[in-house]
Scaffold this active site. Structure first.
Site, PDB file in Angstrom:
ATOM      1  CE  LYS A  27      -8.596  -2.632  13.884  1.00  0.00           C
ATOM      2  NZ  LYS A  27      -7.508  -2.943  12.971  1.00  0.00           N
ATOM      3  CG  ASP A  85      -6.143  -6.059  13.882  1.00  0.00           C
ATOM      4  OD1 ASP A  85      -5.387  -5.366  14.597  1.00  0.00           O
ATOM      5  OD2 ASP A  85      -7.033  -5.577  13.177  1.00  0.00           O
ATOM      6  CE  LYS A 135       8.427 -12.611 -13.908  1.00  0.00           C
ATOM      7  NZ  LYS A 135       9.132 -12.233 -15.119  1.00  0.00           N
ATOM      8  CG  ASN A 137      -0.223  -0.081   2.505  1.00  0.00           C
ATOM      9  OD1 ASN A 137       0.551   0.821   2.829  1.00  0.00           O
ATOM     10  ND2 ASN A 137      -0.429  -1.149   3.278  1.00  0.00           N
ATOM     11  CG  PHE A 195      -2.286   6.087  13.394  1.00  0.00           C
ATOM     12  CD1 PHE A 195      -1.493   5.824  14.500  1.00  0.00           C
ATOM     13  CD2 PHE A 195      -2.176   7.327  12.784  1.00  0.00           C
ATOM     14  CE1 PHE A 195      -0.613   6.771  14.985  1.00  0.00           C
ATOM     15  CE2 PHE A 195      -1.292   8.281  13.258  1.00  0.00           C
ATOM     16  CZ  PHE A 195      -0.509   8.006  14.366  1.00  0.00           C
TER      17      PHE A 195
HETATM   18  N1  CTP Z   1      -3.722  -2.840  12.229  1.00  0.00           N
HETATM   19  C1  CTP Z   1      -2.915  -3.834  12.720  1.00  0.00           C
HETATM   20  N2  CTP Z   1      -2.897  -5.050  12.110  1.00  0.00           N
HETATM   21  C2  CTP Z   1      -3.662  -5.293  11.036  1.00  0.00           C
HETATM   22  C3  CTP Z   1      -4.501  -4.278  10.521  1.00  0.00           C
HETATM   23  C4  CTP Z   1      -4.493  -3.057  11.135  1.00  0.00           C
HETATM   24  O1  CTP Z   1      -2.193  -3.609  13.708  1.00  0.00           O
HETATM   25  N3  CTP Z   1      -3.627  -6.502  10.472  1.00  0.00           N
HETATM   26  C5  CTP Z   1      -3.768  -1.552  12.939  1.00  0.00           C
HETATM   27  C6  CTP Z   1      -3.143  -0.397  12.186  1.00  0.00           C
HETATM   28  O2  CTP Z   1      -1.771  -0.281  12.503  1.00  0.00           O
HETATM   29  C7  CTP Z   1      -3.949   0.768  12.731  1.00  0.00           C
HETATM   30  C8  CTP Z   1      -5.313   0.166  12.995  1.00  0.00           C
HETATM   31  O3  CTP Z   1      -5.115  -1.224  13.103  1.00  0.00           O
HETATM   32  O4  CTP Z   1      -3.440   1.212  13.963  1.00  0.00           O
HETATM   33  C9  CTP Z   1      -6.350   0.433  11.951  1.00  0.00           C
HETATM   34  O5  CTP Z   1      -5.852   0.156  10.669  1.00  0.00           O
HETATM   35  P1  CTP Z   1      -6.719   0.471   9.398  1.00  0.00           P
HETATM   36  O6  CTP Z   1      -5.948   0.083   8.173  1.00  0.00           O
HETATM   37  O7  CTP Z   1      -7.270   1.853   9.474  1.00  0.00           O
HETATM   38  O8  CTP Z   1      -7.970  -0.462   9.584  1.00  0.00           O
HETATM   39  P2  CTP Z   1      -8.218  -1.991   9.401  1.00  0.00           P
HETATM   40  O9  CTP Z   1      -8.262  -2.641  10.721  1.00  0.00           O
HETATM   41  O10 CTP Z   1      -7.237  -2.554   8.425  1.00  0.00           O
HETATM   42  O11 CTP Z   1      -9.691  -1.980   8.784  1.00  0.00           O
HETATM   43  P3  CTP Z   1     -10.201  -1.413   7.374  1.00  0.00           P
HETATM   44  O12 CTP Z   1      -9.091  -1.660   6.394  1.00  0.00           O
HETATM   45  O13 CTP Z   1     -11.411  -2.196   7.117  1.00  0.00           O
HETATM   46  O14 CTP Z   1     -10.500   0.043   7.577  1.00  0.00           O
END
Ligand code: CTP
Length: 403
Positions: free
Chosen positions: A344, A307, A290, A212, A326
């Site tokens: 969370k 997560d 590959k 990303n 965040f």
């Molecule tokens: N995060 C994490 N581990 C993951 C996904 C997210 O620790 N596998 C944490 C990120 O570091 C951030 C928070 O969760 O602090 C929210 O991340 P975000 O990308 O906004 O949300 P998601 O949980 O991925 O949900 P969505 O993509 O549906 O908004």
């Protein structure tokens, strides 16, 4: 705290320049070395000879002076210091700093430096409260310029009000406090903080991956700001172009699974800040070679990544006292951030709008809202470093009250 510190003192043209000889004397008494740059108008109020005698060093005045440049180039001058202090900082020099103007030695040094900058504003009350000066002040604060004063009192112009340069003892205290924080004797001294930052890369095959647009700028800035307040910081970083911050232990990882493992291994910690943009999914099976182009494109089977934020927020003896996440959102920012905080089980969420026009992903500024149990606090658009410093100050205030 000031022992052996190198202060580059920039003296601009205000009546408060008459306090500068005393400031230099006090700084040197405390073991600091002082090198002065004086502007043309500064020299109307205090003589370069006085500053040279008191600082025990040459006083630099002219950008185009052959002798100054051969003695010490202006770039080197701006870098061979621990901090740049502008005192008095007039409305004029603040405006030039805000604009990035560099038309004399003082402003060139301020633009060329990679060191922290502190200003002690001094001017007439109407000039200080003028919207132009206040707008410049905000710009400078957003660039992490430290501001000391001004105080209220009798002004040299005969008026009374805001605009009087901070007194010498206050300037000394602000400098000492600055170096104290840097030397790990700050408010977070003795605490361990884990910070995740950057994107993760999830392999598709031997050469391709899912990623990303996260740059890691915000997460790395948070790690730096916590370390500056004295915390011992473990930064777990996905692949980024950001340099490893000074004074921080950095673990480099690629995938979400590796980030999760590194975070668990870094425990125990009192503070966690999950700023990484962790990939939500990984590819189920990844060939070690590959993938070749065939008649039809391959279809990828994905499964969810662990997560990290939710895992670290789980109740238990290892749960850090403060877990901050965040929330990167493109729609319903606050509502989604509040839902994320509850889902969370983390304590705070820093919500930021990452919709295409916001410039948050990869950019240098961020507009965030701090979502806590107490409610939502909206911060102005700030440089990522300033967002990080503000968050670190809030974490320090939490630690003082609760830890
Ligand atoms: N995060 C994490 N581990 C993951 C996904 C997210 O620790 N596998 C944490 C990120 O570091 C951030 C928070 O969760 O602090 C929210 O991340 P975000 O990308 O906004 O949300 P998601 O949980 O991925 O949900 P969505 O993509 O549906 O908004």
């Amino acid at each position: 705290m000031l022992d052996n510190k190198r202060i580059l003192l920039i003296v601009a043209g205000g009546i408060a320049a008459v306090k500068i000889p005393d400031l230099i004397r006090r700084l040197r008494e405390r073991g600091a070395s002082v090198r002065c740059i004086i502007t043309k108008s500064g020299a109307q109020f205090v003589t370069p000879l006085t500053l040279a005698a008191l600082s025990g060093d040459k006083v630099y005045q002219d950008l185009f002076s052959l002798t100054d440049e051969s003695d010490m180039g202006h770039i080197r001058l701006s870098r061979e210091a621990d901090i740049l202090l502008v005192a008095p900082a007039t409305a004029d020099i603040m405006a030039k700093m805000a604009m990035g103007q560099a038309d004399d030695l003082a402003t060139t040094a301020l633009l060329a430096t990679d060191k922290p900058v502190m200003i002690a504003p001094s001017m007439n009350v109407m000039m200080w409260t003028h919207p132009a000066t206040q707008a410049n002040l905000i710009t400078l604060k957003n660039r992490a310029v430290r501001v000391i004063g001004p105080g209220v009192g009798d002004l040299a112009c005969g008026e009374v009000g805001d605009g009087r340069m901070a007194e010498v003892p206050d300037i000394l205290a602000a400098l000492s406090q600055f170096f104290q924080k840097r030397q790990g004797q700050g408010a977070l001294s003795g605490f361990h903080a884990i910070v995740t930052s950057g994107p993760t890369h999830e392999p598709i095959d031997a050469v391709r991956y899912i990623a990303n647009r996260s740059s890691g700028k915000q997460g790395h800035a948070v790690a730096t700001a916590l370390a500056e307040l004295g915390a011992s910081v473990t930064l777990i970083s996905g692949p980024t172009h950001e340099p490893d911050p000074d004074g921080v232990t950095v673990q480099h990882v690629e995938t979400a699974a590796q980030m999760m493992k590194a975070a668990r291994e870094a425990l125990p910690a009192q503070i966690v800040v999950c700023a990484a943009a962790v990939a939500d999914w990984k590819v189920d099976s990844t060939p070690g070679k590959k993938l070749k182009k065939g008649a039809t494109p391959p279809s990828l089977s994905l499964s969810e990544n662990p997560d990290i934020l939710a895992t670290l927020s789980q109740a238990g003896p290892q749960r850090p006292a403060l877990v901050v996440g965040f929330a990167a959102e493109t729609d319903n920012l606050i509502e989604n951030a509040q839902l994320k905080r509850a889902a969370k089980n983390c304590d705070w969420i820093v919500a930021n709008d990452v919709s295409p026009g916001s410039g948050a992903f990869g950019g240098d500024s961020n507009t965030v809202h701090l979502v806590t149990a107490a409610g939502v606090e909206s911060w102005p658009t700030l440089r990522k470093r300033a967002v990080a410093e503000r968050l670190a100050e809030r974490i320090a205030a939490f630690a003082e009250r609760n830890l």
